[in-house]
Structure formats: structure tokens, C-alpha cells
Design a protein around this motif. Structure first.
Motif, PDB file in Angstrom:
ATOM      1  N   VAL A   1     -13.470  13.199   6.760  1.00 56.26           N
ATOM      2  CA  VAL A   1     -14.370  14.289   6.395  1.00 56.26           C
ATOM      3  C   VAL A   1     -15.013  13.984   5.043  1.00 56.26           C
ATOM      4  O   VAL A   1     -16.225  14.095   4.878  1.00 56.26           O
ATOM      5  N   THR A   2     -14.184  13.610   4.082  1.00 59.29           N
ATOM      6  CA  THR A   2     -14.645  13.256   2.737  1.00 59.29           C
ATOM      7  C   THR A   2     -14.072  11.895   2.386  1.00 59.29           C
ATOM      8  O   THR A   2     -12.851  11.709   2.386  1.00 59.29           O
ATOM      9  N   ARG A   3     -14.921  10.946   2.119  1.00 51.65           N
ATOM     10  CA  ARG A   3     -14.468   9.592   1.797  1.00 51.65           C
ATOM     11  C   ARG A   3     -13.857   9.521   0.396  1.00 51.65           C
ATOM     12  O   ARG A   3     -14.327  10.187  -0.517  1.00 51.65           O
ATOM     13  N   ALA A   4     -12.851   8.688   0.259  1.00 53.22           N
ATOM     14  CA  ALA A   4     -12.270   8.411  -1.059  1.00 53.22           C
ATOM     15  C   ALA A   4     -13.008   7.258  -1.721  1.00 53.22           C
ATOM     16  O   ALA A   4     -12.934   7.084  -2.929  1.00 53.22           O
ATOM     17  N   ASP A   5     -13.715   6.449  -0.927  1.00 55.05           N
ATOM     18  CA  ASP A   5     -14.420   5.260  -1.414  1.00 55.05           C
ATOM     19  C   ASP A   5     -13.477   4.325  -2.157  1.00 55.05           C
ATOM     20  O   ASP A   5     -13.776   3.857  -3.258  1.00 55.05           O
ATOM     21  N   ALA A   6     -12.331   4.050  -1.537  1.00 49.66           N
ATOM     22  CA  ALA A   6     -11.285   3.243  -2.154  1.00 49.66           C
ATOM     23  C   ALA A   6     -11.797   1.880  -2.609  1.00 49.66           C
ATOM     24  O   ALA A   6     -11.572   1.476  -3.754  1.00 49.66           O
TER      25      ALA A   6
ATOM     26  N   PHE B   1       0.838  -1.188   0.000  1.00 46.76           N
ATOM     27  CA  PHE B   1       0.000   0.000   0.000  1.00 46.76           C
ATOM     28  C   PHE B   1       0.874   1.239   0.000  1.00 46.76           C
ATOM     29  O   PHE B   1       1.854   1.318   0.732  1.00 46.76           O
ATOM     30  N   HIS B   2       0.529   2.184  -0.838  1.00 49.83           N
ATOM     31  CA  HIS B   2       1.244   3.458  -0.926  1.00 49.83           C
ATOM     32  C   HIS B   2       0.286   4.562  -0.485  1.00 49.83           C
ATOM     33  O   HIS B   2      -0.438   5.129  -1.295  1.00 49.83           O
ATOM     34  N   TYR B   3       0.259   4.814   0.812  1.00 46.62           N
ATOM     35  CA  TYR B   3      -0.607   5.844   1.369  1.00 46.62           C
ATOM     36  C   TYR B   3       0.126   7.183   1.351  1.00 46.62           C
ATOM     37  O   TYR B   3       1.317   7.249   1.599  1.00 46.62           O
ATOM     38  N   LYS B   4      -0.636   8.231   1.123  1.00 44.98           N
ATOM     39  CA  LYS B   4      -0.039   9.556   1.107  1.00 44.98           C
ATOM     40  C   LYS B   4      -0.998  10.546   1.759  1.00 44.98           C
ATOM     41  O   LYS B   4      -2.220  10.434   1.601  1.00 44.98           O
TER      42      LYS B   4
ATOM     43  N   ASP C   1      -4.032   4.931  -2.494  1.00 48.71           N
ATOM     44  CA  ASP C   1      -2.976   4.311  -3.298  1.00 48.71           C
ATOM     45  C   ASP C   1      -2.468   5.353  -4.285  1.00 48.71           C
ATOM     46  O   ASP C   1      -2.973   5.489  -5.399  1.00 48.71           O
ATOM     47  N   CYS C   2      -1.466   6.120  -3.849  1.00 50.08           N
ATOM     48  CA  CYS C   2      -0.992   7.248  -4.656  1.00 50.08           C
ATOM     49  C   CYS C   2      -0.189   6.815  -5.880  1.00 50.08           C
ATOM     50  O   CYS C   2       0.109   7.634  -6.737  1.00 50.08           O
ATOM     51  N   VAL C   3       0.117   5.518  -5.989  1.00 51.29           N
ATOM     52  CA  VAL C   3       0.863   5.024  -7.146  1.00 51.29           C
ATOM     53  C   VAL C   3      -0.097   4.523  -8.229  1.00 51.29           C
ATOM     54  O   VAL C   3      -0.034   4.948  -9.371  1.00 51.29           O
ATOM     55  N   MET C   4      -1.000   3.628  -7.842  1.00 51.46           N
ATOM     56  CA  MET C   4      -1.899   3.012  -8.822  1.00 51.46           C
ATOM     57  C   MET C   4      -3.155   3.856  -9.104  1.00 51.46           C
ATOM     58  O   MET C   4      -3.763   3.693 -10.146  1.00 51.46           O
ATOM     59  N   ALA C   5      -3.536   4.703  -8.164  1.00 48.45           N
ATOM     60  CA  ALA C   5      -4.744   5.514  -8.334  1.00 48.45           C
ATOM     61  C   ALA C   5      -4.520   6.914  -7.777  1.00 48.45           C
ATOM     62  O   ALA C   5      -5.115   7.307  -6.771  1.00 48.45           O
ATOM     63  N   PRO C   6      -3.662   7.708  -8.432  1.00 49.38           N
ATOM     64  CA  PRO C   6      -3.330   9.037  -7.902  1.00 49.38           C
ATOM     65  C   PRO C   6      -4.494  10.025  -7.893  1.00 49.38           C
ATOM     66  O   PRO C   6      -4.425  11.052  -7.225  1.00 49.38           O
ATOM     67  N   ASP C   7      -5.587   9.712  -8.588  1.00 51.93           N
ATOM     68  CA  ASP C   7      -6.735  10.616  -8.641  1.00 51.93           C
ATOM     69  C   ASP C   7      -7.797  10.287  -7.591  1.00 51.93           C
ATOM     70  O   ASP C   7      -8.776  11.006  -7.462  1.00 51.93           O
TER      71      ASP C   7
END
Length: 92
Positions: A49-54, A4-7, A26-32
Motif C-alpha cells: 500500500v505504502t512503499r518503504a523504498d528500502a 535481514f531483520h524483517y518485522k 530492516d528493523c535493526v539497522m533502519a528502524p525508522d
């Protein structure tokens, strides 16, 4: 085994001492894909506060796993340096 690449990127410091970060599950595979969470030094209980809905977007990581991992990293940096980081990356 997954990596996992958390940022986290600091986006706001409130007058009450709360810090708001943008997080990337996942700032590598899904930077958006990102969300936001807030945290207050000394309390260390993050609030999304705002979900990313990973998971809903097909990522292995969950929002809460990402935020808890980043909170631990931010707390460690704060303990060592005495200030909240502007940006941090956690690979687990």
C-alpha cells in the motif's frame, strides 16, 4: 552474506477480512524505514500500500522481498494458530 531483520505490525483489520500491516525492511539497522501492505487470509497475495523504498534508502533488502518473507511467516503462524499475528519478526 546478509542477514535481514524483517518485522510486521498489525495496524488494521477491515470488515472484508483484509489485514493491513506496517513492515520494516530492516528493523535493526533502519528502524525508522517502514511501509504498509495488506493481505487477506486464504488468498495470501500481499499488496504493498505504502512503499518503504528500502533500496533507495540504502538498505540491502527490497520492499517486495521483505513483504513476501513476512507473508510466508504470517501464513505459517495463521496455519498453526488459526489467527493473524499482531506482530511478527522474520530473520533470514
Amino acid at each position: 552474506m546478509s542477514i535481514f531483520h524483517y518485522k510486521a505490525q498489525l495496524i488494521e483489520k477491515s470488515p472484508d477480512g483484509t489485514f493491513t500491516y506496517r513492515f520494516f525492511p530492516d528493523c535493526v539497522m533502519a528502524p525508522d524505514v517502514s511501509g504498509t501492505f495488506s493481505i487477506k487470509p486464504g488468498e495470501w497475495e500481499p499488496t504493498i500500500v505504502t512503499r518503504a523504498d528500502a533500496e533507495e534508502k540504502g538498505l540491502v533488502s527490497t520492499d517486495i522481498r521483505c513483504v513476501l518473507g513476512l507473508t510466508a511467516k504470517i501464513r505459517s503462524i495463521f496455519t498453526e494458530q488459526g489467527e493473524m499475528p499482531i506482530e511478527t519478526l522474520r530473520i533470514s
